[in-house]
Motif scaffolding. Structure first.
Motif, PDB file in Angstrom:
ATOM      1  N   VAL B  60      39.123 -51.709-101.102  1.00 58.47           N
ATOM      2  CA  VAL B  60      40.019 -50.520-101.259  1.00 58.47           C
ATOM      3  C   VAL B  60      39.767 -49.299 -99.960  1.00 58.47           C
ATOM      4  N   PHE B  61      40.822 -48.717 -99.980  1.00 61.60           N
ATOM      5  CA  PHE B  61      40.988 -47.768 -98.934  1.00 61.60           C
ATOM      6  C   PHE B  61      40.732 -46.257 -99.516  1.00 61.60           C
ATOM      7  N   TRP B  62      40.617 -46.192-100.861  1.00 61.09           N
ATOM      8  CA  TRP B  62      40.488 -44.694-101.205  1.00 61.09           C
ATOM      9  C   TRP B  62      38.832 -44.664-101.450  1.00 61.09           C
ATOM     10  N   ARG B  63      38.539 -43.661-101.900  1.00 61.54           N
ATOM     11  CA  ARG B  63      36.863 -43.344-102.296  1.00 61.54           C
ATOM     12  C   ARG B  63      36.855 -44.205-103.483  1.00 61.54           C
ATOM     13  N   MET B  64      35.683 -44.977-103.378  1.00 58.91           N
ATOM     14  CA  MET B  64      35.084 -45.239-104.877  1.00 58.91           C
ATOM     15  C   MET B  64      33.964 -44.368-105.195  1.00 58.91           C
ATOM     16  N   ASP B  65      33.977 -44.035-106.425  1.00 60.31           N
ATOM     17  CA  ASP B  65      32.975 -43.194-107.006  1.00 60.31           C
ATOM     18  C   ASP B  65      32.210 -44.160-107.645  1.00 60.31           C
TER      19      ASP B  65
END
Lengths: 727, 727
Positions: B60-65
């Motif tokens: 993914v291109f968002w933050r992975m928490d």
């Protein structure tokens, strides 16, 4: 066939050529890189979770953060020639060249000549995503950019977004400079050491390693079936107290043939009490001494043998407490505490000048957003953290660390500002530990002046750091807030008749209680007028009616305040009696707390437990700092020792000599009442001293500043010899 | 000897007794528990990182928490008798009884009679800290409290702080109900399935599984040395296109003896093209079908065979896209997208009523604080998330999920509010993806009306949730903000002459561009007056001049809006032509996008790639929702179907029958033009219908509401049969 001479000439030529080529290619050294702070936080978790109390896991009580699990790394290159590049990653990864993914997870890539971008994106849940990239000119290092959200979405046609607004930070790195040196596999080195004395008893043996130490116990020639109990003791009393010693390990043994075994966790001790069950035997015991490989660049020797011993034991105490991070004490917590670390940073600048350990510790302490608590839950400890960041810049000149931390400084300060009361002051709310110091009966009620002083200094540090990173609007805001708090401190706490800042305000009324804390910080933060300084010195610092400090922790600041007021002779006596007092009691490292009024094993008790006290606590090592900064008299005047001061003060010693490390070389000082020798480092120094007679120095011009004060410029790396007569 | 009658009586008595005892002990079922959201986020990472594109990892291109690595679990008990308790943990842990740590990491503990507290504190870097505790009356479950910071510091005397101000949440749990069922080991189940058709070619074989499916490929009787390439295809064209198919796997083989091998990642396909290298042979291929074990409680059958087929294929599409979470499509992303998931939630309420999957998906989407981006980076997707939380409460009545999420709702809304422009409206800033829909030439410039409509609804959802959790002050704030935005929407975008909301405002000027998006949401959000509704219906929804929607995604809302206006006959035709159109093209699951104007393999292309389009996309399954909610006509009126409505609308069908799941039982409806049969669930229902004649129903009172409208109360779980004549 070449003659030997010709051979040598060719070799030199080749060497020069290769050096020139390397320079032309500006080939940087490849190193493992990660998202800044992530390895530090992860390693902090590893280290801090090794605390056990009598064999039981004992974790921290604040939030443990973790690394971002998915990181994008990239850098743009402009190549004169195509280049073969090798790639390694810790985690599942992909590689893109100019935005186009390569097949699979390649370990090799050819980058064509011209301008190109290499991206690696790495996922790793268990350990921090990290990469190592190396070619002829391409190398992973701190110049790569990293993010945890690249926001590179594509539209229905496949076009990548060009307005992602992503924040890219410079990669974090340390010294993992080969592809095999995987950051997640890092361990402190160990060295095997023999015992100093072994006492065999009916139940086993009591082993003395001669002084406080740290590491694993290795049991040699172990044989049989059963269990071996290992009881650790910083004192012999503790090792023998099998029911109350703080740390222990039970090793299950099932070994028909003789063999060696090592304890599973490294521990602090001087003594170990080994108790094999019936049916288990062992030949002997050794230590695998575990240590941080830092070099002691700072040195100190003087005419006083006791002070030399104090310095040595302080340096050893500091070394034991310098581990993956600067920790509080090696026996019990082995945690990173901001207040303790703050002192370690300062001592470090006069001992190792190991900036990576400072940076790591600052990152690990701060953790991640969002902020839900003060650092270590302690209000004062948040403040030390802010102050430490600017301090570090002043000593190291490393602006990158400030830039990397600045967003986290802002968010922590936002948290702090959000906790002000309607008066704009800070008092302990639910969840805030107002620590100050370990001191019986110390009031934490209301708005404590000490906290406001640290708050004010934190705001000033924020303003300085904001300016450093080019955030002028916020710099102005922080400066204004600092000025307001400072005005409020004096309006609220300054009691003119007492000549002191009072301890606190409760229910809107200043108390009449005077303690040392706020007063001593006000001195070396330079918040007092010269008159107020003198008043505070007499009515607080030198006043035995004001409650005495019994921790080396706050003695650090108390003595620093006195040094800042020129009271080196008094401080020298205090050091000799306080730290010398511990030595007289047989200390081989300095303690968490020392109250000369206590007797025998009373010294070992704390927290309601007979051996609760740490006998090797970082904050016990402050003479390193005091002697380097206020006796050798060396400190930076501008960031990274670009300019610095050397103001030797014998303080009653006949002579002293030592070195103080700087980012570029060490400053060497030796001083007696008749002669000062200085060798500068790479910056521009100023020697300051007082002399009864006109001083002389070959090849230097000395300025008389009146009142017996003299000033002399020090050129980079030059040696000077001044003849004078100490005033 | 007991008579059979007596035997039965005793059995009943024993049963009653044991039930009473169970009640007295209130013995709950033990289950693995964790910090709420943590397992969900971690499992989301596991699932989402299985995306590969042509063998290359594609994250993914968002933050992975990630999960919190250190968690404290506790519960207080009051025991009549001492109790033996078993303990298990995933991670390094300690156990405290009444605050006192037990030695080591015990797996068993005796709790004395009386009031006692059990704490477990668990550290786990790689997988979420989790515990399982079970005794006679003590059991780990959602009633335990958890925190990531207990803030339990001690003072120098050893006393624990009593004012820690820690936030405790209820533990998260799912269905890991035995000590062996460790959450970190969870995997979806698989079943072996045969191929429908195998075509052997010179290079290997092309296998057809008869319809779209998902799982691992098992190669039987594999022998030799070399590589087997497996090319997956949702279409045969894709499987054959070895250079452009979206997913593939290369299996290295070194197998002197015949054996079986399975591909490493589960993938989506109907066809697989198996190409062994020379030197490698295999006998046959089967599928390990991987699926979520959810039960289809919702059902639908009607007089129209095509519509039945549409419902079946929609249900299958939905099942394939219901995995560990509700995902977008099974071939490509396999990610959790908030806009896609929002539709899956709604379909789920009419198909599975599987609340755990809704809750998991909401947690995984939201991740952790701090907020640095919209959910999935998409502005609209943040809004769907807010709305989904209140929606879920309305359907499920599960207040706990709202309570657990509320703090994260607040922080996300704070982020959104911080991005308003000076006008108080939202436009795309750097890093904000304004998605709306896949549609060529759709403008995202300025303030798009569609985003403001979702923003307004989000604020209303916040107000409702704030009230639910007892946060009245914030409820008022959110309500006020919502009212302001709503007023601004109509002042800015309503164009009276066009009888529509315009698409956007650019540079302070409303455009004249009319699109369907804002208008259709305004209808079913009930933001329009009856006159405006009719205007919008004519000038937008039924107006062929307004650009057509080509994704099932936005057709979902377009058709919902028309249903809400009573246009079921029109929507029925649209469903038959649009979803029927895909079936006519041989679809075995519904697609990401469908433009009837395209031909042949054009249908497979998207994102600039010949097989970029997903042929099995959750948002393709909307007939499930439309038929359940607007034809069977079932929906909750108050939370959790405490009260509900059944308003069957044939919309041109001769008859229809089906069930709609609720938290407590299914509602069964069957309806023709002459008869309505309803069996209610546990809540209180209201049947609404229109009739030309006076309707009749035995044992029920029917209220005439005028205009041929009738209303009839439905008692819990009763069956009714109404005779009427459909109007």
């Amino acid at each position: 066939m070449l003659t030997p001479y010709l051979k040598q000439a060719v070799a030199v030529l080749l060497l020069l050529l290769s050096a020139a080529t390397a320079h032309a290619q500006t080939a940087p050294k490849a190193t493992w890189i990660w998202y800044p702070g992530d390895y530090e936080i992860w390693l902090g978790n590893q280290m801090q979770n090794r605390r056990t109390e009598r064999g039981t896991f004992f974790p921290v009580f604040w939030r443990m953060d973790s690394h971002y699990v998915l990181i994008d790394f990239h850098k743009d290159f402009d190549l004169a020639q195509p280049e073969e590049v090798e790639l390694r990653a810790e985690g599942q990864y992909n590689v893109k060249l100019d935005g186009k993914p390569l097949t699979g997870a390649p370990t090799r890539l050819t980058v064509p000549a011209g301008k190109h971008r290499i991206n690696l994106k790495v996922y790793n849940q268990a350990t921090p995503p990290a990469v190592f990239v190396w070619g002829k000119t391409i190398a992973s290092d701190g110049s790569w950019l990293v993010t945890y959200e690249d926001k590179e979405w594509i539209d229905a046609s496949g076009k990548t977004s060009d307005q992602s607004g992503t924040t890219w930070l410079q990669a974090g790195a340390w010294n993992f400079d080969s592809p095999e040196a995987r950051p997640s596999a890092y361990k402190l080195p160990t060295e095997e050491r023999r015992a100093a004395r072994v006492e065999r008893t009916a139940q086993g043996m009591v082993v003395d390693f001669g002084r406080e130490t740290f590491g694993y116990i290795k049991l040699h020639g172990l044989q049989g079936k059963g269990q071996v109990a290992v009881y650790f003791g910083e004192s012999k009393e503790e090792a023998l107290a099998t029911e109350t010693c703080e740390t222990l390990e039970y090793l299950p043994v099932d070994q028909p043939q003789k063999g060696d075994r090592t304890t599973s966790l490294s521990k602090a001790f001087r003594y170990v009490n080994i108790r094999p069950e019936a049916g288990v035997r062992l030949d002997s015991v050794s230590l695998l001494y575990e240590f941080a490989p830092v070099a002691e660049r700072g040195k100190f020797r003087c005419s006083d043998a006791q002070l030399n011993k104090i310095w040595d034991v302080a340096a050893y105490t500091m070394h034991l407490n310098t581990r993956e991070f600067f920790i509080d004490g090696i026996k019990r917590d082995r945690w990173i505490w901001s207040g303790d670390a703050y002192q370690s940073y300062l001592m470090n600048y006069y001992l190792y000048f190991d900036t990576p350990t400072v940076n790591r510790t600052q990152f690990a302490l701060r953790g991640k957003d969002s902020v839900t608590s003060h650092i270590n839950t302690i209000m004062d400890y948040s403040f030390y953290w802010f102050i430490s960041v600017y301090d570090a810049y002043q000593y190291t000149g490393d602006k990158t660390q400030v830039q990397q931390l600045y967003p986290r400084m802002q968010s922590l300060m936002q948290y702090v500002l959000g906790r002000r009361n309607p008066d704009g002051l800070l008092e302990g709310q639910a969840g805030d530990w107002v620590f100050i110091d370990w001191a019986d009966g110390l009031s934490k009620k209301g708005e404590v002046s000490f906290e406001q002083i640290l708050f004010c200094r934190s705001l000033e540090s924020m303003a300085l750091c904001a300016n450093l990173v080019g955030d002028q609007p916020d710099a102005a805001t922080y400066q204004k807030l600092a000025a307001d708090v400072r005005a409020k401190i004096f309006a609220t706490y300054w009691n003119a008749s007492k000549g002191a800042l009072v301890h606190s305000q409760v229910n809107g009324q200043p108390t009449s209680n005077v303690t040392r804390y706020a007063n001593m910080f006000a001195i070396f933060f330079n918040y007092l007028s010269p008159e107020q300084q003198q008043q505070v010195k007499q009515s607080v610092l030198l006043n035995p009616q004001v409650p005495k400090i019994t921790t080396p922790y706050m003695r650090f600041y108390e003595l620093e305040a006195l040094c800042a007021l020129g009271e080196q002779p008094y401080v020298l006596k205090e050091m000799k009696s306080y730290w010398g007092g511990m030595l007289d009691l047989g200390a081989t490292s300095f303690w968490e707390e020392y109250d000369p009024a206590k007797k025998g094993a009373e010294h070992y008790a704390m927290y309601g437990r007979p051996f609760g006290k740490s006998l090797c606590h970082a904050w016990g090592a402050s003479p390193i700092y005091l002697l380097g900064k206020y006796y050798l008299g060396v400190k930076p005047l501008t960031a990274g020792y670009a300019t610095y001061e050397v103001a030797p003060t014998l303080g009653g010693l006949q002579w002293m000599e030592g070195t103080v490390p700087t980012p570029q070389g060490d400053i060497a000082v030796s001083c007696s009442a008749r002669q000062i020798k200085v060798r500068g480092a790479s910056g521009s120094g100023t020697l300051r001293f007082r002399s009864k007679t006109k001083p002389r120095c070959k090849g230097a011009s000395i300025l008389a500043k009146g009142n017996g004060q003299y000033e002399m410029p020090l050129a980079p790396s030059r040696e000077y010899q001044v003849t004078y007569q100490a005033l």
